[in-house]
Design a protein around this motif. Structure first.
Motif, PDB file in Angstrom:
ATOM      1  N   ILE A  25       2.155  -6.284   6.380  1.00  0.00           N
ATOM      2  CA  ILE A  25       1.964  -6.276   4.929  1.00  0.00           C
ATOM      3  C   ILE A  25       2.272  -7.647   4.347  1.00  0.00           C
ATOM      4  CG2 ILE A  25       2.860  -5.363   2.744  1.00  0.00           C
ATOM      5  CD1 ILE A  25       3.276  -2.685   4.148  1.00  0.00           C
ATOM      6  N   GLU A  26       3.358  -8.277   4.806  1.00  0.00           N
ATOM      7  CA  GLU A  26       3.759  -9.583   4.270  1.00  0.00           C
ATOM      8  C   GLU A  26       2.732 -10.667   4.578  1.00  0.00           C
ATOM      9  OE1 GLU A  26       7.640 -10.280   5.849  1.00  0.00           O
ATOM     10  OE2 GLU A  26       8.586  -8.732   4.601  1.00  0.00           O
ATOM     11  N   ILE A  86      -1.123  -9.389   2.580  1.00  0.00           N
ATOM     12  CA  ILE A  86      -1.246  -9.517   1.126  1.00  0.00           C
ATOM     13  C   ILE A  86      -1.645 -10.944   0.719  1.00  0.00           C
ATOM     14  CG2 ILE A  86       0.075  -9.587  -1.037  1.00  0.00           C
ATOM     15  CD1 ILE A  86       1.277  -6.917  -0.310  1.00  0.00           C
ATOM     16  N   GLN A  95      -5.114 -12.219  -0.974  1.00  0.00           N
ATOM     17  CA  GLN A  95      -5.113 -12.961  -2.232  1.00  0.00           C
ATOM     18  C   GLN A  95      -5.973 -14.216  -2.137  1.00  0.00           C
ATOM     19  OE1 GLN A  95      -0.833 -13.272  -2.615  1.00  0.00           O
ATOM     20  NE2 GLN A  95      -0.766 -11.675  -4.206  1.00  0.00           N
ATOM     21  N   ILE A 108      -4.358  -4.602  -1.765  1.00  0.00           N
ATOM     22  CA  ILE A 108      -3.110  -5.289  -2.107  1.00  0.00           C
ATOM     23  C   ILE A 108      -2.174  -4.345  -2.851  1.00  0.00           C
ATOM     24  CG2 ILE A 108      -2.108  -7.066  -3.613  1.00  0.00           C
ATOM     25  CD1 ILE A 108      -4.550  -8.828  -2.900  1.00  0.00           C
ATOM     26  N   GLN A 109      -2.710  -3.616  -3.821  1.00  0.00           N
ATOM     27  CA  GLN A 109      -1.880  -2.682  -4.581  1.00  0.00           C
ATOM     28  C   GLN A 109      -1.345  -1.568  -3.696  1.00  0.00           C
ATOM     29  OE1 GLN A 109      -0.774  -3.101  -7.732  1.00  0.00           O
ATOM     30  NE2 GLN A 109       0.546  -1.391  -7.133  1.00  0.00           N
ATOM     31  N   ARG A 132       1.528  -3.027  -1.629  1.00  0.00           N
ATOM     32  CA  ARG A 132       2.718  -3.246  -2.455  1.00  0.00           C
ATOM     33  C   ARG A 132       3.455  -1.928  -2.702  1.00  0.00           C
ATOM     34  NH1 ARG A 132       3.183  -8.289  -4.372  1.00  0.00           N
ATOM     35  NH2 ARG A 132       1.315  -9.585  -4.695  1.00  0.00           N
ATOM     36  N   THR A 133       2.688  -0.880  -2.968  1.00  0.00           N
ATOM     37  CA  THR A 133       3.295   0.434  -3.216  1.00  0.00           C
ATOM     38  C   THR A 133       4.004   0.946  -1.968  1.00  0.00           C
ATOM     39  OG1 THR A 133       1.603   0.968  -4.863  1.00  0.00           O
ATOM     40  CG2 THR A 133       2.818   2.817  -3.916  1.00  0.00           C
ATOM     41  N   TYR A 183       5.155  -0.822   0.552  1.00  0.00           N
ATOM     42  CA  TYR A 183       6.290  -1.699   0.872  1.00  0.00           C
ATOM     43  C   TYR A 183       7.515  -1.308   0.044  1.00  0.00           C
ATOM     44  CZ  TYR A 183       8.469  -6.108   2.392  1.00  0.00           C
ATOM     45  OH  TYR A 183       9.295  -7.054   2.959  1.00  0.00           O
ATOM     46  N   LYS A 184       7.284  -1.060  -1.236  1.00  0.00           N
ATOM     47  CA  LYS A 184       8.389  -0.678  -2.125  1.00  0.00           C
ATOM     48  C   LYS A 184       8.988   0.652  -1.690  1.00  0.00           C
ATOM     49  CE  LYS A 184      10.786  -1.107  -6.018  1.00  0.00           C
ATOM     50  NZ  LYS A 184      11.698  -2.239  -6.311  1.00  0.00           N
ATOM     51  N   ASP A 230      10.431  -5.305  -3.413  1.00  0.00           N
ATOM     52  CA  ASP A 230       9.080  -5.822  -3.593  1.00  0.00           C
ATOM     53  C   ASP A 230       8.695  -6.727  -2.432  1.00  0.00           C
ATOM     54  OD1 ASP A 230       8.774  -4.538  -6.053  1.00  0.00           O
ATOM     55  OD2 ASP A 230       9.686  -6.216  -7.146  1.00  0.00           O
ATOM     56  N   VAL A 231       7.410  -6.877  -2.212  1.00  0.00           N
ATOM     57  CA  VAL A 231       6.925  -7.783  -1.170  1.00  0.00           C
ATOM     58  C   VAL A 231       7.305  -9.209  -1.556  1.00  0.00           C
ATOM     59  CG1 VAL A 231       4.910  -8.605   0.081  1.00  0.00           C
ATOM     60  CG2 VAL A 231       4.987  -6.240  -0.731  1.00  0.00           C
TER      61      VAL A 231
END
Length: 234
Positions: free
Chosen positions: A62-63, A66, A70, A103-104, A107-108, A110-111, A117-118
């Protein structure tokens, strides 16, 4: 415009560049036959070290993915205003829509999974080195070998070259194909390693969608910028 490696040579370049990382990952998987079945095996569930490694793989994926997404969104934003061909604009809109959604999602997840947060990172060698040092032996070795290779295209983009390109459409294709190929390779590395169905489904979607887009861009390149015999031999 700078001289660039032609599209037809990109696949070979990427394959040779990441072979070390792919071999490391494959060897690791080979030591655990039927890895997908092993995730349900009692010994795998009760092994804290294995659970920690799987968590590291998902978290690191994920890190890395993302900021990689982007970059594609940034390129697509430029294409929506700079591209001459409607085909490029249509592709750019699809990339922007799909990858913003992913991406969203990441982020969800990961949290929810890691309680934070990422971290804001950029896809560059300094960041990859820092992440490697901080994670240590728990890191996904294959993915790290891939991201640290000094000659690897696809981890970083050249927005200035894209902004200033005399032929924007050509530059967009030349940068987006290796960028997509890198995302596909990252997804292939995690698809059989993750224990989370969400990550597996996302990786499979990335592989299918971006492989299809690579094929489309190659067709456009051949139709619009068919190389001379001399160029095709490079």
């Amino acid at each position: 415009m700078k001289n660039r490696t032609l599209i037809y040579g990109i696949t070979g370049l990427l394959t040779s560049s990441v072979i070390t990382g792919l071999l490391i990952t494959n060897n690791t998987q080979a030591q655990s036959p039927n890895s997908q079945h092993n995730t349900h095996h009692p010994s795998a569930q009760t092994n804290p070290s294995r659970r920690g490694m799987m968590t590291e793989i998902d978290q690191h994926f994920i890190e890395m993915m993302i900021p990689h997404h982007q970059q594609a969104v940034e390129m697509s934003d430029l294409a929506l205003t700079r591209a001459k061909r409607p085909e490029i604009k249509k592709l750019a809109l699809a990339i922007k829509t799909d990858q913003n959604r992913e991406i969203q999602q990441m982020r969800t997840w990961y949290k929810a999974w890691y309680g934070k947060d990422v971290p804001a990172v950029s896809m560059n060698n300094a960041t990859m080195m820092s992440m490697r040092q901080n994670r240590g032996q728990g890191m996904n070795s294959g993915m790290m070998q891939m991201s640290m290779h000094p000659g690897m295209r696809g981890m970083e983009i050249d927005l200035e070259a894209l902004k200033n390109a005399q032929d924007f459409d050509l530059e967009f294709i030349s940068q987006m194909i290796p960028h997509h190929q890198m995302a596909v390779m990252m997804a292939q590395m995690v698809v059989n390693s993750t224990t989370k169905p969400e990550i597996r489904n996302l990786a499979q979607s990335i592989i299918k969608t971006q492989t299809d887009e690579i094929g489309q861009m190659r067709q456009w390149y051949q139709a619009w910028y068919k190389p001379t015999p001399t160029q095709s031999q490079q």
